[in-house]
Design a protein around this motif. Structure first.
Motif, PDB file in Angstrom:
ATOM      1  N   GLY A  35      14.365  21.443  32.323  1.00 53.88           N
ATOM      2  CA  GLY A  35      14.261  22.763  32.955  1.00 53.88           C
ATOM      3  C   GLY A  35      15.533  23.140  33.702  1.00 53.88           C
ATOM      4  N   ALA A  36      16.089  22.177  34.437  1.00 51.06           N
ATOM      5  CA  ALA A  36      17.325  22.431  35.189  1.00 51.06           C
ATOM      6  C   ALA A  36      18.492  22.700  34.246  1.00 51.06           C
ATOM      7  CB  ALA A  36      17.639  21.245  36.095  1.00 51.06           C
ATOM      8  N   ALA A  37      18.612  21.895  33.199  1.00 60.81           N
ATOM      9  CA  ALA A  37      19.718  22.075  32.250  1.00 60.81           C
ATOM     10  C   ALA A  37      19.642  23.447  31.583  1.00 60.81           C
ATOM     11  CB  ALA A  37      19.699  20.952  31.210  1.00 60.81           C
TER      12      ALA A  37
ATOM     13  N   GLU B 117      29.590  25.837  37.599  1.00 59.23           N
ATOM     14  CA  GLU B 117      29.558  25.915  36.152  1.00 59.23           C
ATOM     15  C   GLU B 117      28.873  24.673  35.598  1.00 59.23           C
ATOM     16  OE1 GLU B 117      33.737  26.001  35.338  1.00 59.23           O
ATOM     17  OE2 GLU B 117      33.764  28.176  35.201  1.00 59.23           O
ATOM     18  N   PRO B 118      28.134  24.832  34.507  1.00 57.68           N
ATOM     19  CA  PRO B 118      27.545  23.639  33.887  1.00 57.68           C
ATOM     20  C   PRO B 118      28.657  22.758  33.314  1.00 57.68           C
ATOM     21  CG  PRO B 118      27.112  25.595  32.559  1.00 57.68           C
ATOM     22  CD  PRO B 118      27.773  26.059  33.813  1.00 57.68           C
ATOM     23  N   HIS B 119      28.447  21.467  33.341  1.00 56.32           N
ATOM     24  CA  HIS B 119      29.443  20.522  32.822  1.00 56.32           C
ATOM     25  C   HIS B 119      29.419  20.436  31.312  1.00 56.32           C
ATOM     26  CE1 HIS B 119      30.799  18.925  36.648  1.00 56.32           C
ATOM     27  NE2 HIS B 119      29.542  18.934  37.042  1.00 56.32           N
ATOM     28  N   GLY B 120      28.294  20.690  30.706  1.00 52.49           N
ATOM     29  CA  GLY B 120      28.182  20.594  29.260  1.00 52.49           C
ATOM     30  C   GLY B 120      26.823  20.052  28.869  1.00 52.49           C
ATOM     31  N   VAL B 121      26.747  19.560  27.660  1.00 52.87           N
ATOM     32  CA  VAL B 121      25.506  19.026  27.115  1.00 52.87           C
ATOM     33  C   VAL B 121      25.105  17.773  27.886  1.00 52.87           C
ATOM     34  CG1 VAL B 121      24.457  18.013  25.048  1.00 52.87           C
ATOM     35  CG2 VAL B 121      25.968  19.996  24.851  1.00 52.87           C
TER      36      VAL B 121
END
Length: 166
Positions: free
Chosen positions: A160-162, A137-141
């Motif tokens: 690009g990765a974000a 899961e992404p951690h956030g901004v």
């Protein structure tokens, strides 16, 4: 032309209303200007990024994010000469290197566009009584400080990765 901040999918001036000159290192003269941003601008950008992550972009199916990033990669590739000219003038690097950087930013978005729908967890062997798995899961901004000497490449590699992970 004076470049503004891109926040919440639109161009906006710095809250201060001020700009900074962009200096061509080859002759020491300004050739453009950018927004002189401060804490309020950063807070607005973070809030917009958080809203996107919690909203439509974050809920978007990875396959759809993939398609959009691949379209962005194609648009960057189509504009590579213009980007190379700006990169060369902004950083003072030779045009040959700037062209390689312009191609690289398109390639980074192409790479992450291709990866967006292939990031997944794994089931981990355990006892028969449990199922153990990982979920990515992404951690956030995220915030990105882009150095002066490779702005296109670092932008592609980090942003690009974000965007790929939502």
């Amino acid at each position: 032309m004076s470049y503004q901040n891109f926040v919440a999918n639109r161009w906006v001036p710095a809250r201060s209303g001020e700009t900074l000159p962009v200096i061509d290192p080859s002759d020491g003269r300004p050739f453009d200007s950018i927004a002189r941003s401060g804490a309020a601008d950063i807070e607005a950008a973070v809030a917009a990024a958080r809203a996107a992550r919690e909203g439509a972009w974050g809920r978007m199916a990875p396959a759809e994010r993939s398609r959009l990033l691949l379209r962005l990669a194609a648009a960057l590739f189509d504009q590579r000469e213009h980007l190379a000219q700006l990169e060369s003038r902004d950083t003072g690097k030779p045009l040959k290197q700037a062209r390689a950087d312009a191609a690289a930013v398109a390639r980074y978005f192409e790479f992450y566009g291709g990866a967006a729908d292939k990031l997944h967890g794994a089931t981990i062997p355990s006892s028969q009584d449990f199922t153990v798995l990982t979920v990515r899961e992404p951690h956030g901004v995220t915030g990105h400080i882009i150095p002066w000497n490779y702005p296109l490449q670092i932008f592609g590699r980090s942003v690009g990765a974000a965007l790929a992970v939502g």
